[in-house]
Design an enzyme around this catalytic site. Sequence first.
Site, PDB file in Angstrom:
ATOM      1  N   GLY A  31     -19.275  31.253  -4.236  1.00 25.98           N
ATOM      2  CA  GLY A  31     -20.132  31.632  -5.358  1.00 25.98           C
ATOM      3  C   GLY A  31     -20.856  30.453  -5.982  1.00 25.98           C
ATOM      4  N   LEU A  33     -24.068  30.380  -6.419  1.00 20.66           N
ATOM      5  CA  LEU A  33     -24.984  30.245  -5.284  1.00 20.66           C
ATOM      6  C   LEU A  33     -26.170  29.331  -5.577  1.00 20.66           C
ATOM      7  CD1 LEU A  33     -25.035  33.981  -4.124  1.00 20.66           C
ATOM      8  CD2 LEU A  33     -23.532  32.115  -3.356  1.00 20.66           C
ATOM      9  N   GLU A  35     -29.729  27.423  -3.178  1.00 22.37           N
ATOM     10  CA  GLU A  35     -30.651  27.624  -2.050  1.00 22.37           C
ATOM     11  C   GLU A  35     -29.948  27.392  -0.699  1.00 22.37           C
ATOM     12  OE1 GLU A  35     -33.791  28.989  -0.497  1.00 22.37           O
ATOM     13  OE2 GLU A  35     -33.576  29.169  -2.675  1.00 22.37           O
ATOM     14  N   HIS A  37     -26.851  28.220   0.098  1.00 21.37           N
ATOM     15  CA  HIS A  37     -26.191  29.487   0.431  1.00 21.37           C
ATOM     16  C   HIS A  37     -27.217  30.524   0.889  1.00 21.37           C
ATOM     17  CE1 HIS A  37     -23.272  27.944  -2.771  1.00 21.37           C
ATOM     18  NE2 HIS A  37     -22.499  28.070  -1.713  1.00 21.37           N
ATOM     19  N   GLN A  61      -7.215  26.461  -1.011  1.00 20.45           N
ATOM     20  CA  GLN A  61      -7.865  25.250  -0.503  1.00 20.45           C
ATOM     21  C   GLN A  61      -8.021  24.180  -1.574  1.00 20.45           C
ATOM     22  OE1 GLN A  61     -11.425  27.614   0.634  1.00 20.45           O
ATOM     23  NE2 GLN A  61     -12.612  25.854  -0.056  1.00 20.45           N
ATOM     24  N   ASP A 150     -20.812  21.164   5.282  1.00 23.12           N
ATOM     25  CA  ASP A 150     -19.372  20.953   5.433  1.00 23.12           C
ATOM     26  C   ASP A 150     -19.078  20.893   6.934  1.00 23.12           C
ATOM     27  OD1 ASP A 150     -18.196  21.576   2.482  1.00 23.12           O
ATOM     28  OD2 ASP A 150     -19.922  22.836   2.906  1.00 23.12           O
ATOM     29  N   SER A 186     -22.569  23.369  -5.187  1.00 22.36           N
ATOM     30  CA  SER A 186     -22.204  23.952  -6.478  1.00 22.36           C
ATOM     31  C   SER A 186     -21.624  22.875  -7.392  1.00 22.36           C
ATOM     32  CB  SER A 186     -21.164  25.059  -6.277  1.00 22.36           C
ATOM     33  OG  SER A 186     -21.612  25.980  -5.309  1.00 22.36           O
TER      34      SER A 186
HETATM   35  P1  AMP Z   1     -19.201  26.874  -0.718  1.00 25.46           P
HETATM   36  O1  AMP Z   1     -19.628  27.953  -1.635  1.00 25.46           O
HETATM   37  O2  AMP Z   1     -19.454  25.488  -1.234  1.00 25.46           O
HETATM   38  O3  AMP Z   1     -17.809  27.068  -0.177  1.00 25.46           O
HETATM   39  O4  AMP Z   1     -20.147  26.980   0.557  1.00 25.46           O
HETATM   40  C1  AMP Z   1     -20.290  28.181   1.255  1.00 25.46           C
HETATM   41  C2  AMP Z   1     -21.067  27.903   2.516  1.00 25.46           C
HETATM   42  O5  AMP Z   1     -22.334  27.361   2.182  1.00 25.46           O
HETATM   43  C3  AMP Z   1     -20.387  26.878   3.429  1.00 25.46           C
HETATM   44  O6  AMP Z   1     -20.553  27.292   4.775  1.00 25.46           O
HETATM   45  C4  AMP Z   1     -21.143  25.617   3.133  1.00 25.46           C
HETATM   46  O7  AMP Z   1     -21.151  24.708   4.217  1.00 25.46           O
HETATM   47  C5  AMP Z   1     -22.532  26.165   2.890  1.00 25.46           C
HETATM   48  N1  AMP Z   1     -23.339  25.238   2.108  1.00 25.46           N
HETATM   49  C6  AMP Z   1     -23.020  24.667   0.923  1.00 25.46           C
HETATM   50  N2  AMP Z   1     -23.991  23.830   0.521  1.00 25.46           N
HETATM   51  C7  AMP Z   1     -24.949  23.871   1.473  1.00 25.46           C
HETATM   52  C8  AMP Z   1     -26.217  23.220   1.645  1.00 25.46           C
HETATM   53  N3  AMP Z   1     -26.681  22.354   0.759  1.00 25.46           N
HETATM   54  N4  AMP Z   1     -26.933  23.520   2.755  1.00 25.46           N
HETATM   55  C9  AMP Z   1     -26.453  24.399   3.678  1.00 25.46           C
HETATM   56  N5  AMP Z   1     -25.290  25.031   3.574  1.00 25.46           N
HETATM   57  C10 AMP Z   1     -24.548  24.774   2.487  1.00 25.46           C
END
Ligand code: AMP
Length: 281
Positions: A31, A33, A35, A37, A61, A150, A186
């Site tokens: 969450g 969110l 750009e 995501h 985690q 990631d 985030s």
């Molecule tokens: P998170 O909400 O941080 O767990 O991220 C959810 C998904 O979004 C994961 O697969 C992250 O690798 C991806 N993600 C987070 N930030 C970015 C970004 N700046 N560009 C591309 N994918 C992202």
Amino acid sequence: MEIIKNPSGMQKFALSAKRKGQRIGLVPTMGFLHEGHLSLMRLARKHADLVVVSNFVNPTQFAPGEDFAAYPRDFERDCRMAEGVPVDVMFAPDKNDMYPEGCRTYVEVEGWGKILCGATRPTHFRGVATIVLKLFNIVQPDVAVFGWKDAQQFLLLRRMVKDLDLPIEMIGGEIIREESGLAMSSRNTYLAPEEKEEAVILSRSLSQAERMIIEEGITDAATLKQFIRGEIEKTKHGRIDYVEIVSMESLEGMNMVKKDDTLIAIAAQFGKTRLIDNIRY
Ligand code: AMP
């Protein structure tokens, strides 16, 4: 967009969609969110009939003392953003429904969870692998989309999918950056203005390292790592966790970069905020 909170309701919905022959795409998120995501959701749209986004801040985690409680949340805004993609289902379970009392099964990708980010966060990837396998079982995706932001997470989950024979296509979405080059996250919301300004050094030093490889033919990993470390050390607030150059195939350190198998990954703390970034070569 449908909002589903209950894991068994989600699973029933998914199984019924599959019986109708629909191809399900899943984008797991925690969450808040941005750009980055949304780009993954658009990518999922291209590969699936039905796009499900999970929105769950996964407690397993986070280690005690990490930012689980403080992690930014804005469910209403997330829904509006996802709806605009458009996304078909937002799956937003409760922590007690995902981890009811008595659960004691975890997934571990041996070795890979203890290096790089896992060296300082030794239980993190066990939590990630466990929640993602649970989400896979609940949402039944044909395709799952993760961000290269990631990179270790993506490679580790892709390994899990292969090792456990899961019939899921794993797709990686490119890193979406702010205009400054800072990778969207985030957690960027934690950064004070001066820290945010300085944190641009992560993406800048990675781009410079890439240029050194491509334009100057420097392939010695130690030289490249030393260059990046030096750049981060020049900042006032940056504290390096690691700068590593590893094979994407084995996650082992490399002495020389090798085209198409190289991951240059950084983790550094700016103030209280831990940031990661990487490039692939
Ligand atoms: P998170 O909400 O941080 O767990 O991220 C959810 C998904 O979004 C994961 O697969 C992250 O690798 C991806 N993600 C987070 N930030 C970015 C970004 N700046 N560009 C591309 N994918 C992202």
